[in-house]
Structure formats: structure tokens, C-alpha cells
Design an enzyme around this catalytic site. Structure first.
Site, mmCIF file in Angstrom:
data_model
loop_
_atom_site.group_PDB
_atom_site.id
_atom_site.type_symbol
_atom_site.label_atom_id
_atom_site.label_comp_id
_atom_site.label_asym_id
_atom_site.label_seq_id
_atom_site.Cartn_x
_atom_site.Cartn_y
_atom_site.Cartn_z
ATOM 1 C CD GLU A 155 7.457 -0.405 11.489
ATOM 2 O OE1 GLU A 155 6.627 -0.098 11.056
ATOM 3 O OE2 GLU A 155 8.708 -1.570 11.140
ATOM 4 C CG ASN A 175 -0.544 0.021 2.483
ATOM 5 O OD1 ASN A 175 0.285 -1.086 2.530
ATOM 6 N ND2 ASN A 175 -0.754 0.771 3.223
ATOM 7 C CB CYS A 197 -2.038 0.102 7.854
ATOM 8 S SG CYS A 197 -0.819 1.425 8.356
ATOM 9 C CD GLU A 257 3.429 -2.266 13.565
ATOM 10 O OE1 GLU A 257 2.629 -1.332 13.829
ATOM 11 O OE2 GLU A 257 4.774 -1.916 14.789
HETATM 12 P P1 NAD Z 1 0.268 -9.570 2.914
HETATM 13 O O1 NAD Z 1 0.287 -9.927 4.351
HETATM 14 O O2 NAD Z 1 -0.272 -10.218 2.246
HETATM 15 O O3 NAD Z 1 1.729 -9.445 2.285
HETATM 16 C C1 NAD Z 1 2.554 -8.494 2.981
HETATM 17 C C2 NAD Z 1 4.034 -8.734 2.432
HETATM 18 O O4 NAD Z 1 4.129 -10.093 3.208
HETATM 19 C C3 NAD Z 1 3.863 -9.046 0.822
HETATM 20 O O5 NAD Z 1 5.630 -9.030 0.815
HETATM 21 C C4 NAD Z 1 4.015 -10.671 0.636
HETATM 22 O O6 NAD Z 1 5.081 -11.018 -0.433
HETATM 23 C C5 NAD Z 1 4.742 -11.407 2.323
HETATM 24 N N1 NAD Z 1 3.840 -12.764 2.253
HETATM 25 C C6 NAD Z 1 3.054 -13.276 2.090
HETATM 26 N N2 NAD Z 1 2.975 -14.002 2.354
HETATM 27 C C7 NAD Z 1 4.179 -14.567 3.663
HETATM 28 C C8 NAD Z 1 4.674 -15.016 4.156
HETATM 29 N N3 NAD Z 1 4.295 -16.758 3.927
HETATM 30 N N4 NAD Z 1 5.859 -15.117 4.804
HETATM 31 C C9 NAD Z 1 6.179 -14.456 4.852
HETATM 32 N N5 NAD Z 1 6.009 -13.364 3.683
HETATM 33 C C10 NAD Z 1 4.970 -13.652 2.955
HETATM 34 O O7 NAD Z 1 -0.827 -7.959 3.121
HETATM 35 P P2 NAD Z 1 -0.848 -7.002 1.959
HETATM 36 O O8 NAD Z 1 -2.321 -7.772 1.276
HETATM 37 O O9 NAD Z 1 0.322 -6.873 1.013
HETATM 38 O O10 NAD Z 1 -0.599 -5.726 2.507
HETATM 39 C C11 NAD Z 1 -2.231 -5.123 3.342
HETATM 40 C C12 NAD Z 1 -2.326 -5.229 4.717
HETATM 41 O O11 NAD Z 1 -0.983 -5.146 5.319
HETATM 42 C C13 NAD Z 1 -2.969 -4.832 5.841
HETATM 43 O O12 NAD Z 1 -4.168 -5.871 6.569
HETATM 44 C C14 NAD Z 1 -3.103 -4.056 5.932
HETATM 45 O O13 NAD Z 1 -3.822 -3.083 6.891
HETATM 46 C C15 NAD Z 1 -2.009 -4.151 6.376
HETATM 47 N N6 NAD Z 1 -0.868 -2.810 6.788
HETATM 48 C C16 NAD Z 1 -0.264 -2.791 7.909
HETATM 49 C C17 NAD Z 1 0.289 -1.699 8.122
HETATM 50 C C18 NAD Z 1 0.871 -1.522 9.681
HETATM 51 O O14 NAD Z 1 1.885 -0.272 9.979
HETATM 52 N N7 NAD Z 1 0.044 -1.549 10.597
HETATM 53 C C19 NAD Z 1 1.032 -1.040 7.447
HETATM 54 C C20 NAD Z 1 0.522 -1.096 5.919
HETATM 55 C C21 NAD Z 1 0.080 -1.889 6.136
#
Ligand code: NAD
Length: 480
Positions: free
Chosen positions: A461, A150, A282, A248
Site C-alpha cells: 500500500e 486496531n 501491527c 496486509e
Molecule cells: P481479522 O482478520 O479478524 O479481521 C479483519 C477484518 O476482516 C474485519 O473487518 C473482519 O470482519 C473481516 N473478516 C473476518 N473474516 C472474514 C472473512 N472470512 N472474509 C472477509 N472478511 C473477513 O483481524 P482483526 O482481529 O480485526 O485485526 C487484527 C489483525 O490485523 C492482526 O493480525 C494484525 O497484525 C493485523 N493488522 C495488520 C496490519 C498491516 O498493515 N499488516 C495493520 C493492522 C492490523
């Protein structure tokens, strides 16, 4: 079509398998570059390169690390326009947003942690005149940084820069949905003279490249930002190996509006906190709670403003709402609008895939959507949608709205609008969230702790918190 490359041991290299997959521009719905499909071998090479670089990088002085991280920051700044354009094409976000938020923030992340390295200090404890204890904070070794789509470069650098500043070597993976600016960062690090192997960037999917970083015994800590389900998997995998974890995760943030607020300021900010980056931040407030005396005026004026947002080509000046990040994500967001209707909600505006003419006619655009008439505990109000969809619910009492706000499994951020100082403190204290904004939103000071409670994650963080995470404490006790 351009092939992105991994950055391993200071060089740009193809994945060991030679396999690539398509990178889609969501604003036109077509592939425009190819992403390395990295796996176990690539991660092993990257961890090996990081391990070799660690002894000398960890022994550099904070001043040396400051110099080089500042150089990276400056080169990002010099290339702001190109990086913003790349982010816009890769993610679908308006160019104006990438230019004013994403890339400047990546500049700040490196700058902030370059200077933090030279200000970071540890404690000492004098024990009853007989001994002195001091704490060494030593870099951990090779650490993994995994980030979402995002805010691609923004969140990628938010992890990498403190990890490097603390003297660690890094194996990082950006989201496979938005890998372009991470690739451009590897070119920038080469130009800045970052020693080989200090930062390694491995592209690929979560289940292949990401999971291998988590599993690799040489990776001692994982800093992850992404979905709660992925965070759960990482926690299960990493906990028995006693890896340090910073998670996060998702959110479902409340935006609480009391009738005594500054209406105009609240309205303007609430449009942004609902729909900035197509609601894919987020920290966006997707559940809007409005004190009953204000509900009619709020619904009327808010919906008018939302109808005025310009949906369109993210590269065009004046676009407020760009494309959502992918076709599956668009389908997910639209399925939640259908669910909301089944649950008894009324769509006040939006609710459909948006038609954008010309170049972007096949892009993944969703109308900014406002829904009312739902209960706080229905699925639409409990599950993370992460798109341009908000709900509005009225409330009468402070206690009541707190119970609605806290009823979700998440606890990342929250926003409160009121001019009653006592109430602001009371509500802030009782909200289950890592961050409470009062009369503002996304007002960030990089020194403050950033993170969530409940299923929004663990660890913080930001500021020295991140440097503490990326170091191991050792107590040294000297008797005298
Ligand atoms: P996601 O969990 O699908 O992917 C995030 C990252 O993790 C990607 O690089 C992905 O390739 C990797 N990943 C996926 N499966 C994995 C595994 N089994 N092992 C290791 N890495 C793996 O999330 P997304 O769809 O990319 O992002 C959206 C989500 O992120 C939403 O839930 C949003 O709320 C959250 N988000 C949270 C914050 C925060 O600061 N809390 C900030 C931004 C986004």
C-alpha cells in the site's frame, strides 16, 4: 441505543434482515450501540449501487476527484474532536492517541490520495523509431476494502481513499469490533456530496458481510488488512476467481538494540513501540533483542519506565494505556502470559488484568507486560499476541540476532538501534521485513511502499503503489 446503518447507494439504510448485534465499549465492558448484521442481500445491493455509479465516477477527471476527496478530508478535520472521542469509546484507545494519530491520519489519507490522483501518471515506451507504446491505467470497477479494529478510521480510509482516487467504486466493511467511525464517515461523505453509490459501507461480521464481499463476482479486487488466517481464507476464495489481491496481515516484529545506540532516545521510543495503542499496532516491536553489554541497564530502566505508564480511563487526559479492544482479546493476551510462564519466562512487570477504578471498573485492561528468559523459538516468541506484551532477549553477534529476528513466519516491520552506519545498512539489508526503521519507529511518509513479506502479506500500500493496485494496466501500441 443508537443503531448504526449501512451506507448504500448514497443513503443510510437498515440491513435487509433487520437484525443487529451489540457494539461494546471495551473501557466499561458494556454495549452502547447496535451494529447491522448484514449479509448476502446487503452486499448484493451495495455491489449493485457501486456498479451503477462506476461509469460516471470512472469518467470524472482527476481534478474533480481531487475536489471531492479534499472536501471529505476537510470535513473529517472539522470534526476531529468528535471523531477522536468516538474512536476512543469504540476501541478503548486513549483519547490523546485518537486525537493525535488516528483521526489526523484519516485526514491525511484523503488529502494525500486527493493530490495523488492529479499527480499519477503512466509510462510510454518508444520502440526503435517505429512504434510507440503507452500504458493506460484504468480503474478496475467495483472493489472491496476490508479493515481491522486496531486503527479503525485510519486503516479504513487508507484503503478507500486510493481506491476512489483511482476512479473505482467501493464496497467497504470496517471491523465489526469498531464500526463507529466508519458509520460517521458515511455521514461525512453524504455531507461532502460524494455521488451516490461511489462508496458503500456495509457493516457486519467477517463470516457474513466480509465473506460475501470476497465471494461476490462483481467485486474485482480486494484490499484487506487483518489477521493472517483471514488473509489465507480470502486468498483461497479469491484466487480461483482471479481477483486482484492486496493483503496486509499479521506481524511479530523485532526491535534490535545494539550497545552503541543513543540510549535515551532508544528507551523513550521503545516504550512507545512496545505499548502504544496497548501494543495493538501491527508495527509494534514485540520481540526486543538487546546486545549483551547493555542488557542489565536496559532491563532496569525499561521496566522502570513501563511501571510509570498510567493505565486508566481512555477519555481522561494523562492516560497512557487504555483498554484492549474486547473481552475475548483480553483473554487471548492473558493466555499468552500464562504460556510464557509455562515456557520458562519471567514476568518483570505486569502480566495481569489491570484494576481500573470508577467508570471503567469492568473494562478490559491489561497491564503492560515485560517478559524475559525465553528462547527465540518458543511459541510466545513466534506467535502474534497483538497486545501489551513484549519479551526481552540478549544477543552477542550480529549474525545471531539476525537469525533470531528472521526466525518467525512473519515479516512486516523491524526496528534497529545503532550509531554504526555500516551496520545499519547491513542489518537492514538482511532483515526479512517490508519495513526497517533505523533509530526511529513508526516514522511514516505516505509516499513509501507499505507492506510485509512472508506470512505478513502480499502487495504494497502507500504512495503510487496503491494507485497501481487499484488500476488495471493496458498497453496500447501505435506504429508510425
Ligand atoms: P481479522 O482478520 O479478524 O479481521 C479483519 C477484518 O476482516 C474485519 O473487518 C473482519 O470482519 C473481516 N473478516 C473476518 N473474516 C472474514 C472473512 N472470512 N472474509 C472477509 N472478511 C473477513 O483481524 P482483526 O482481529 O480485526 O485485526 C487484527 C489483525 O490485523 C492482526 O493480525 C494484525 O497484525 C493485523 N493488522 C495488520 C496490519 C498491516 O498493515 N499488516 C495493520 C493492522 C492490523
Amino acid at each position: 441505543m443508537q443503531k448504526l446503518l449501512n451506507y448504500v447507494g448514497g443513503e443510510l439504510v437498515s440491513p435487509a434482515s433487520g437484525e443487529y448485534f451489540e457494539n461494546i465499549d471495551p473501557s466499561i465492558g458494556e454495549p452502547y450501540s447496535m451494529i447491522p448484521d448484514s449479509g448476502i442481500e446487503d452486499v448484493a445491493l451495495a455491489v449493485n449501487a457501486a456498479g451503477k455509479a462506476f461509469p460516471s465516477w470512472s469518467r470524472t477527471s482527476p481534478e474533480e476527484r481531487y475536489e471531492i476527496l479534499m472536501r471529505v478530508s476537510r470535513i473529517i478535520e472539522e470534526n476531529l474532536e468528535d471523531l477522536a472521542r468516538a474512536e476512543c469509546i469504540d476501541n478503548g484507545k486513549p483519547l490523546s492517541l485518537a486525537r493525535s494519530v488516528d483521526i489526523p491520519r484519516a485526514v491525511s489519507n484523503f488529502k494525500f490520495y486527493a493530490t495523488a490522483a492529479i499527480h499519477f501518471a503512466s509510462e510510454s515506451h518508444s520502440s526503435a523509431g517505429s512504434s510507440i507504446n503507452y500504458t493506460l491505467r484504468q480503474p478496475i470497477g467495483v472493489v472491496g476494502c476490508i479493515s481491522p479494529w486496531n486503527l479503525p478510521l485510519y486503516l479504513f480510509t487508507w484503503k478507500i481513499s486510493p481506491a476512489l482516487a483511482a476512479g473505482n467504486c467501493v464496497v467497504a466493511k470496517p471491523s465489526e469490533v469498531t464500526p463507529m467511525t466508519a458509520f460517521l464517515l458515511s455521514e461525512i461523505c453524504i455531507e461532502a456530496g460524494l455521488p451516490a453509490g461511489v462508496l458503500n459501507i456495509v457493516h457486519g461480521t467477517g463470516p457474513n458481510a466480509g465473506a460475501e464481499i470476497v465471494k461476490h463476482p462483481g467485486v474485482k479486487a480486494i484490499s484487506f488488512t487483518g489477521g493472517t488466517a483471514t488473509g489465507e481464507w480470502i486468498a483461497r476464495e479469491a484466487a480461483p476467481k482471479f481477483k486482484k489481491l492486496s493483503l496486509e496481515l499479521g506481524g511479530k516484529n523485532p526491535n534490535i538494540i545494539f550497545a552503541d545506540c543513543d540510549f535515551d532516545e532508544m528507551l523513550e521510543t521503545t516504550v512507545r513501540s512496545s505499548f502504544a495503542n496497548q501494543g495493538q499496532i501491527c508495527l509494534c516491536g514485540s520481540r526486543i533483542f538487546v546486545e549483551r553489554p547493555l542488557i542489565e541497564q536496559f532491563c532496569g530502566e525499561f521496566v522502570e519506565r513501563v511501571k510509570g505508564l498510567k493505565i486508566g480511563d481512555p477519555l481522561e487526559t494523562g492516560t497512557n494505556v487504555g483498554a484492549v479492544v474486547s473481552e475475548p482479546h483480553m483473554e487471548k493476551v492473558l493466555s499468552y502470559v500464562e504460556l510464557a510462564k509455562e515456557e520458562g519466562g519471567t514476568v518483570l512487570t505486569g502480566g495481569k488484568r489491570a484494576d481500573v477504578n470508577g467508570r471503567c471498573s469492568n473494562g478490559y485492561f491489561v497491564e503492560p507486560t515485560v517478559i524475559e528468559g525465553l528462547e527465540h523459538d518458543c511459541r510466545t516468541n513466534q506467535e502474534e499476541i497483538f497486545g501489551p506484551v513484549v519479551t526481552i532477549q540478549p544477543f552477542d553477534e550480529e549474525e545471531e540476532v539476525l537469525s533470531y529476528a528472521n526466525s518467525v513466519r512473519y515479516g512486516l516491520s523491524s526496528t534497529v538501534w545503532t550509531s554504526d552506519l555500516k551496520r545499519a545498512h547491513r542489518v537492514a539489508e538482511n532483515l526479512e521485513a517490508g519495513i526497517v526503521w533505523v533509530n526511529t519507529w513508526m516514522n511514516r511518509d505516505l509516499r513509501t511502499p507499505f507492506g510485509g513479506v512472508k506470512d505478513s502479506g502480499m502487495g504494497r500500500e502507500g504512495g503510487f503503489e496503491a494507485l497501481r493496485f487499484f488500476t488495471e494496466e493496458k498497453n496500447v501500441c501505435i506504429a508510425y
